[in-house]
Write a protein that holds these residues in place. Structure first.
Motif, PDB file in Angstrom:
ATOM      1  N   VAL A  24      85.348  -2.480  81.440  1.00 20.44           N
ATOM      2  CA  VAL A  24      86.732  -2.738  81.022  1.00 20.44           C
ATOM      3  C   VAL A  24      86.747  -3.341  79.615  1.00 20.44           C
ATOM      4  O   VAL A  24      87.582  -2.986  78.779  1.00 20.44           O
ATOM      5  CB  VAL A  24      87.443  -3.691  82.008  1.00 20.44           C
ATOM      6  N   GLN A  25      85.795  -4.238  79.354  1.00 14.44           N
ATOM      7  CA  GLN A  25      85.687  -4.833  78.019  1.00 14.44           C
ATOM      8  C   GLN A  25      85.442  -3.763  76.956  1.00 14.44           C
ATOM      9  O   GLN A  25      85.998  -3.808  75.853  1.00 14.44           O
ATOM     10  CB  GLN A  25      84.543  -5.860  77.975  1.00 14.44           C
ATOM     11  N   LEU A  26      84.595  -2.797  77.298  1.00 17.07           N
ATOM     12  CA  LEU A  26      84.318  -1.697  76.367  1.00 17.07           C
ATOM     13  C   LEU A  26      85.599  -0.927  76.062  1.00 17.07           C
ATOM     14  O   LEU A  26      85.888  -0.594  74.919  1.00 17.07           O
ATOM     15  CB  LEU A  26      83.298  -0.726  76.950  1.00 17.07           C
ATOM     16  N   GLN A  27      86.363  -0.661  77.098  1.00 16.65           N
ATOM     17  CA  GLN A  27      87.615   0.072  76.929  1.00 16.65           C
ATOM     18  C   GLN A  27      88.582  -0.696  76.035  1.00 16.65           C
ATOM     19  O   GLN A  27      89.271  -0.123  75.198  1.00 16.65           O
ATOM     20  CB  GLN A  27      88.275   0.332  78.281  1.00 16.65           C
ATOM     21  N   LYS A  28      88.583  -2.016  76.185  1.00 14.41           N
ATOM     22  CA  LYS A  28      89.471  -2.843  75.366  1.00 14.41           C
ATOM     23  C   LYS A  28      89.088  -2.793  73.895  1.00 14.41           C
ATOM     24  O   LYS A  28      89.903  -3.013  73.013  1.00 14.41           O
ATOM     25  CB  LYS A  28      89.427  -4.303  75.840  1.00 14.41           C
ATOM     26  N   LEU A  29      87.809  -2.549  73.624  1.00 14.46           N
ATOM     27  CA  LEU A  29      87.362  -2.507  72.237  1.00 14.46           C
ATOM     28  C   LEU A  29      87.659  -1.165  71.581  1.00 14.46           C
ATOM     29  O   LEU A  29      87.480  -0.992  70.384  1.00 14.46           O
ATOM     30  CB  LEU A  29      85.857  -2.795  72.160  1.00 14.46           C
ATOM     31  N   GLN A  30      88.081  -0.201  72.384  1.00 14.40           N
ATOM     32  CA  GLN A  30      88.406   1.111  71.841  1.00 14.40           C
ATOM     33  C   GLN A  30      89.874   1.124  71.454  1.00 14.40           C
ATOM     34  O   GLN A  30      90.710   0.674  72.204  1.00 14.40           O
ATOM     35  CB  GLN A  30      88.130   2.175  72.902  1.00 14.40           C
ATOM     36  N   ASP A  31      90.143   1.608  70.264  1.00 20.18           N
ATOM     37  CA  ASP A  31      91.545   1.749  69.853  1.00 20.18           C
ATOM     38  C   ASP A  31      91.658   2.918  68.890  1.00 20.18           C
ATOM     39  O   ASP A  31      90.706   3.681  68.741  1.00 20.18           O
ATOM     40  CB  ASP A  31      92.075   0.442  69.253  1.00 20.18           C
ATOM     41  N   ASP A  32      92.813   3.035  68.252  1.00 21.39           N
ATOM     42  CA  ASP A  32      93.028   4.188  67.370  1.00 21.39           C
ATOM     43  C   ASP A  32      92.069   4.210  66.197  1.00 21.39           C
ATOM     44  O   ASP A  32      91.727   5.279  65.695  1.00 21.39           O
ATOM     45  CB  ASP A  32      94.476   4.193  66.866  1.00 21.39           C
ATOM     46  N   SER A  33      91.642   3.025  65.752  1.00 17.54           N
ATOM     47  CA  SER A  33      90.725   3.003  64.606  1.00 17.54           C
ATOM     48  C   SER A  33      89.312   3.357  65.046  1.00 17.54           C
ATOM     49  O   SER A  33      88.450   3.685  64.251  1.00 17.54           O
ATOM     50  CB  SER A  33      90.723   1.617  63.956  1.00 17.54           C
ATOM     51  N   ASN A  34      89.057   3.295  66.329  1.00 22.20           N
ATOM     52  CA  ASN A  34      87.723   3.579  66.861  1.00 22.20           C
ATOM     53  C   ASN A  34      87.864   4.296  68.206  1.00 22.20           C
ATOM     54  O   ASN A  34      87.521   3.732  69.244  1.00 22.20           O
ATOM     55  CB  ASN A  34      86.993   2.246  67.059  1.00 22.20           C
ATOM     56  N   PRO A  35      88.392   5.512  68.195  1.00 23.32           N
ATOM     57  CA  PRO A  35      88.766   6.178  69.437  1.00 23.32           C
ATOM     58  C   PRO A  35      87.588   6.688  70.268  1.00 23.32           C
ATOM     59  O   PRO A  35      87.751   7.057  71.418  1.00 23.32           O
ATOM     60  CB  PRO A  35      89.627   7.356  68.958  1.00 23.32           C
TER      61      PRO A  35
END
Lengths: 215, 177
Positions: B29-40
């Protein structure tokens, strides 16, 4: 403008032999708006820090001096404990024993919760000890250490460079260079204030993370 | 749109079951939280590195637990001893092999590999793999070759299980989102 931009970002050196952990810590730090350099060993870390050491000893180029130091300057080192060759503890000791590097805060990370190891590291000069896997909440603990040392370094650098400018600029008008230094000074103060702005870390939620609410 | 809704529900059910059965833990879940539009691509990147690293580690582990004494057997056969002598020699060699394997295996090296594997699986959230690594490490400390071999198989099994599930998960999430 370039000076202000370089200074409002803290530079963190992350040391870990595991590629996955390097990727993770890099992402964690970048999410928290830090500039990050990652290396895979203690010796490479010292090499990288050695650049900083040399720069502060090299002859003195007027008002360019603070800029160079800041550009390669490392504000914090975060290192894994268990690494082949030089361990995180060895790296910590080497940093703390170096006259030019000893003020850099060092954080140690480890996957193992060994109380004797933790106290040994803290006694050796580490600011904090993080258990792996490291999380965003851990990274938010770095800011106070960074703010504290950055302010001290800023003042030291300004004093050093003012003295150097006085020595070198004998022929050119001293008044001019001092006015330039003072206006830089003002920019730096402003940059520090900007640096204290609220943490822009916002975990983004997408479809996947909805699940965490179900748990 | 109905179909997409269905697929999304299936995805959510699937990932929920992975957490419930401890294939994955909160670190994922933490990994997923670190993913965003700048790092998809962040989760895919990290998981891919995990797969690659793990295959290599498993190979290293397997070869470090293996001791090759087969040459002795060839030598014995070449001597063409009488049947009785051959039986005696085989028996002696068997005992020797049992004894020497305990000494020849570098448990420290094995422990090093397992430590790495434990670390990477923990960083990715592969809970069952991590737990199997912890037990494997205990056997290493005890220099228990039999225990090590057994648990290495378990670690391998858990790894391929979670790998399969993660591949499915990521493939589906890429198409859906």
């Amino acid at each position: 403008m370039g000076v202000a931009a370089a200074e409002s970002q803290f530079h963190v050196l992350a040391v870990d032999d595991s590629l996955i952990d390097r990727k993770l810590i890099e992402r964690l730090l970048k999410t928290s708006s830090y500039q990050v350099t990652t290396v895979d060993s203690g010796s490479k870390a010292l090499e990288f820090l050695g650049l900083q050491e040399n720069d502060s000893n090299t002859p003195h180029e007027t008002s360019v001096c603070p800029k160079i130091h800041q550009e390669v300057g490392v504000n914090l080192v975060i290192t894994d404990y268990c690494m082949p060759g030089m361990t995180g503890y060895d790296l910590l000791k080497k940093i703390k024993e170096s006259s030019s590097l000893k003020n850099i805060p060092v954080i140690i990370m480890s996957s193992e919760n060994v109380p004797s190891r933790i106290s040994r590291c803290l006694e050796g000069g580490a600011e904090e000890f993080f258990l792996k896997p490291v999380r965003l909440s851990d990274v938010s603990k770095l800011r106070p250490h960074l703010m504290r040392t950055k302010c001290c370094n800023q003042e030291n650098e300004e004093n050093k460079c003012w003295n150097q400018e006085k020595q070198v600029n004998i022929e050119s008008s001293e008044i001019e260079s001092q006015t330039a230094a003072q206006s830089n000074n003002k920019n730096k103060r402003k940059a520090i204030d900007e640096g204290i702005s609220p943490d822009i870390t916002r975990p983004r939620y997408n479809g996947h993370s909805l699940v965490s609410n179900h748990l | 749109m109905e179909v997409v809704g269905q697929l999304q529900k299936q995805y959510v059910d699937f990932i929920t079951s992975l957490f419930r059965e401890a294939y994955l833990d909160d670190q994922y879940v933490q990994l997923q939280k670190l993913q965003d539009d700048s790092n998809p691509e962040f989760v895919v990147e990290v998981v891919s590195i995990f797969f690659e690293d793990s295959e290599k580690l498993l190979n290293d582990l397997a070869s470090s637990l293996l001791v090759s004494i087969s040459l002795f057997w060839v030598f014995i056969l070449c001597l063409r001893p009488s049947l009785l002598l051959m039986v005696v020699l085989f028996f002696l060699l068997f005992l020797f092999q049992l004894y020497s394997q305990q000494q020849v295996v570098d448990f420290k090296k094995v422990d090093g590999y397992v430590h790495q594997f434990k670390g990477s699986s923990s960083s990715v959230g592969a809970q069952r793999v991590k737990n199997a690594c912890v037990t494997l490490r205990n056997f290493c400390e005890e220099k228990n070759l039999d225990g090590c071999s057994r648990y290495l198989n378990l670690v391998k099994q858990e790894f391929y299980l979670v790998k399969n599930k993660l591949e499915t998960l990521l493939r589906v999430s890429i198409t859906l989102w």
